[in-house]
Design a protein around this motif. Structure first.
Motif, PDB file in Angstrom:
ATOM      1  N   PHE A 158      78.592  -2.842 -54.726  1.00 15.65           N
ATOM      2  CA  PHE A 158      78.719  -2.574 -56.157  1.00 15.65           C
ATOM      3  C   PHE A 158      77.388  -2.092 -56.740  1.00 15.65           C
ATOM      4  CE2 PHE A 158      78.319  -4.011 -60.556  1.00 15.65           C
ATOM      5  CZ  PHE A 158      79.402  -3.381 -61.128  1.00 15.65           C
ATOM      6  N   SER A 159      76.305  -2.755 -56.336  1.00 15.52           N
ATOM      7  CA  SER A 159      75.017  -2.382 -56.894  1.00 15.52           C
ATOM      8  C   SER A 159      74.564  -1.017 -56.406  1.00 15.52           C
ATOM      9  CB  SER A 159      73.960  -3.435 -56.539  1.00 15.52           C
ATOM     10  OG  SER A 159      73.812  -3.498 -55.132  1.00 15.52           O
ATOM     11  N   SER A 160      74.891  -0.673 -55.146  1.00 16.81           N
ATOM     12  CA  SER A 160      74.466   0.617 -54.621  1.00 16.81           C
ATOM     13  C   SER A 160      75.251   1.763 -55.243  1.00 16.81           C
ATOM     14  CB  SER A 160      74.613   0.644 -53.099  1.00 16.81           C
ATOM     15  OG  SER A 160      75.980   0.522 -52.736  1.00 16.81           O
ATOM     16  N   ASN A 161      76.441   1.481 -55.749  1.00 20.60           N
ATOM     17  CA  ASN A 161      77.254   2.526 -56.368  1.00 20.60           C
ATOM     18  C   ASN A 161      77.085   2.585 -57.874  1.00 20.60           C
ATOM     19  OD1 ASN A 161      78.306   3.354 -53.930  1.00 20.60           O
ATOM     20  ND2 ASN A 161      80.050   1.949 -54.028  1.00 20.60           N
ATOM     21  N   THR A 162      76.285   1.705 -58.422  1.00 16.59           N
ATOM     22  CA  THR A 162      76.069   1.719 -59.868  1.00 16.59           C
ATOM     23  C   THR A 162      75.309   2.988 -60.261  1.00 16.59           C
ATOM     24  OG1 THR A 162      75.972  -0.679 -59.948  1.00 16.59           O
ATOM     25  CG2 THR A 162      75.032   0.514 -61.818  1.00 16.59           C
ATOM     26  N   GLU A 163      75.797   3.697 -61.253  1.00 17.83           N
ATOM     27  CA  GLU A 163      75.165   4.948 -61.680  1.00 17.83           C
ATOM     28  C   GLU A 163      73.863   4.645 -62.414  1.00 17.83           C
ATOM     29  OE1 GLU A 163      76.151   8.980 -64.265  1.00 17.83           O
ATOM     30  OE2 GLU A 163      77.568   7.298 -64.209  1.00 17.83           O
ATOM     31  N   ILE A 164      72.797   5.278 -61.982  1.00 14.39           N
ATOM     32  CA  ILE A 164      71.494   5.100 -62.608  1.00 14.39           C
ATOM     33  C   ILE A 164      71.246   6.288 -63.530  1.00 14.39           C
ATOM     34  CG2 ILE A 164      69.012   4.922 -62.210  1.00 14.39           C
ATOM     35  CD1 ILE A 164      69.644   3.617 -59.541  1.00 14.39           C
ATOM     36  N   LYS A 165      70.967   6.009 -64.777  1.00 15.03           N
ATOM     37  CA  LYS A 165      70.763   7.057 -65.757  1.00 15.03           C
ATOM     38  C   LYS A 165      69.325   7.033 -66.251  1.00 15.03           C
ATOM     39  CE  LYS A 165      75.542   7.209 -67.440  1.00 15.03           C
ATOM     40  NZ  LYS A 165      76.413   7.131 -68.634  1.00 15.03           N
ATOM     41  N   VAL A 166      68.799   8.223 -66.542  1.00 19.48           N
ATOM     42  CA  VAL A 166      67.452   8.351 -67.075  1.00 19.48           C
ATOM     43  C   VAL A 166      67.504   9.371 -68.212  1.00 19.48           C
ATOM     44  CG1 VAL A 166      66.841  10.126 -65.393  1.00 19.48           C
ATOM     45  CG2 VAL A 166      65.039   8.808 -66.502  1.00 19.48           C
ATOM     46  N   ASN A 167      66.686   9.163 -69.215  1.00 20.04           N
ATOM     47  CA  ASN A 167      66.683  10.035 -70.389  1.00 20.04           C
ATOM     48  C   ASN A 167      65.917  11.328 -70.121  1.00 20.04           C
ATOM     49  OD1 ASN A 167      68.153   8.328 -72.150  1.00 20.04           O
ATOM     50  ND2 ASN A 167      66.338   7.055 -72.436  1.00 20.04           N
ATOM     51  N   PRO A 168      66.218  12.380 -70.873  1.00 22.54           N
ATOM     52  CA  PRO A 168      65.484  13.652 -70.716  1.00 22.54           C
ATOM     53  C   PRO A 168      64.099  13.561 -71.353  1.00 22.54           C
ATOM     54  CG  PRO A 168      67.078  13.836 -72.494  1.00 22.54           C
ATOM     55  CD  PRO A 168      67.312  12.492 -71.854  1.00 22.54           C
ATOM     56  N   PRO A 169      63.205  14.469 -70.988  1.00 21.16           N
ATOM     57  CA  PRO A 169      61.891  14.525 -71.637  1.00 21.16           C
ATOM     58  C   PRO A 169      62.038  14.768 -73.138  1.00 21.16           C
ATOM     59  CG  PRO A 169      61.927  15.871 -69.656  1.00 21.16           C
ATOM     60  CD  PRO A 169      63.344  15.473 -69.928  1.00 21.16           C
ATOM     61  N   ARG A 170      61.030  14.305 -73.886  1.00 16.32           N
ATOM     62  CA  ARG A 170      61.060  14.449 -75.346  1.00 16.32           C
ATOM     63  C   ARG A 170      60.095  15.550 -75.797  1.00 16.32           C
ATOM     64  NH1 ARG A 170      58.554  10.244 -77.654  1.00 16.32           N
ATOM     65  NH2 ARG A 170      57.587   9.635 -75.672  1.00 16.32           N
ATOM     66  N   ASP A 171      60.382  16.078 -76.997  1.00 20.98           N
ATOM     67  CA  ASP A 171      59.466  16.982 -77.708  1.00 20.98           C
ATOM     68  C   ASP A 171      59.038  18.169 -76.830  1.00 20.98           C
ATOM     69  OD1 ASP A 171      59.588  15.104 -79.772  1.00 20.98           O
ATOM     70  OD2 ASP A 171      57.824  14.039 -79.036  1.00 20.98           O
TER      71      ASP A 171
END
Length: 285
Positions: free
Chosen positions: A24-37
């Motif tokens: 379950f943990s290996s399939n959890t989708e990891i999200k990261v935000n885009p660069p700012r400014d």
């Protein structure tokens, strides 16, 4: 409270639960935000622009991770994007300011932080256009730059088809190493109008992008600026050989001998073309 299970079934159930938890943990989708400014900055170098951005929000969960950025950019009329992977928060490059520029950047996470899968953010985008004053017909025509004998540079042009009689032109140039763009101090003139520029000694300008802008002024109408990028070593025009010696040995054999042209160009750089004729009508190259 302590729990001890000696039954082999308890151990079996425990192993199943552990395996399920890992999957379950290996399939959890990891999200990261885009660069700012994300912005494209023009420092006044006639086409050498800065693309810069700020780190994405909420990086606390990735303190031990390597954060990289994928940057893509192009002139708007170009079909090909340039792609750069960098850990920096900026990138610099030269652009044709006769056209608009578009760029985009997103965040990348290294694979050791994402269980081996690729994690990237959405894109942050930016565009840049110069102020387009004046019609295209007012731009200069037939810009021609020659680096004579790898020693001095001269550029010439013709006035724009739509330019009025009171139009005059001004040339600015910049290359890496100069603190700011410089204006031509030795113009070539025709009937009082600037139609070219003779440049001073250009120290440390070889093998670098050389940026030129020719703009103009007129009381009757605005003049459209023209931008150019080239490298000096690619527009060198060498001197001819100092002498050419021709010896006719017989009807079938002619010997030619010439000297290496004088100047700073290494002899290894020269390739020679020989054109000869015997009757002024047919030529051999």
């Amino acid at each position: 409270m302590a729990f001890i299970c000696l039954d082999i079934r308890c151990l079996f159930i425990f192993l199943i639960c552990t395996e399920f938890s890992y999957t379950f943990s290996s399939n959890t989708e990891i999200k990261v935000n885009p660069p700012r400014d994300f912005v494209i900055v023009d420092p006044g170098y006639l086409g050498y622009l800065y693309l810069q951005w700020q780190p994405p929000l909420a990086l606390e969960n990735f303190k031990e991770c390597t954060i990289e950025y994928e940057l893509q950019y192009r002139n708007i009329n170009s079909e090909r994007w340039k792609t750069i992977i960098t850990k920096n928060l900026y990138y610099k490059d030269g652009f044709d300011l006769n056209q608009g520029i578009e760029a985009k950047v997103h965040t990348l996470l290294s694979r050791q932080c994402t269980n081996g899968s690729e994690a990237q953010s959405s894109w942050s985008e930016a565009t840049y256009w110069t102020s387009e004053q004046g019609s295209l017909e007012t731009k200069i025509q037939d810009m021609d730059c020659v680096y004579y004998n790898w020693q001095y540079l001269a550029c010439s042009w013709k006035p724009g088809m739509g330019a009025q009689f009171d139009t005059n032109y001004t040339l600015f140039y910049w290359y890496e190493g100069l603190e700011h763009a410089l204006q031509c101090v030795d113009y070539i003139k025709s009937n009082g109008i600037n139609i070219g520029c003779r440049f001073p000694s250009l120290e440390s300008a070889d093998y670098k992008d050389f940026f030129v802008c020719v703009n103009g002024s007129s009381e009757s109408k605005p003049i459209r600026s023209s931008y150019f990028i080239f490298q000096l070593q690619n527009i060198v025009k060498p001197l001819p050989p100092d002498y050419l010696n021709l010896t006719v040995k017989n009807i079938f054999e002619i010997n030619l001998k010439w000297s290496t042209p004088k100047g700073p160009i290494p002899a290894i750089c020269f390739i020679y073309e020989i054109v000869l004729t015997g009757d002024d009508t047919s030529w051999m190259v």
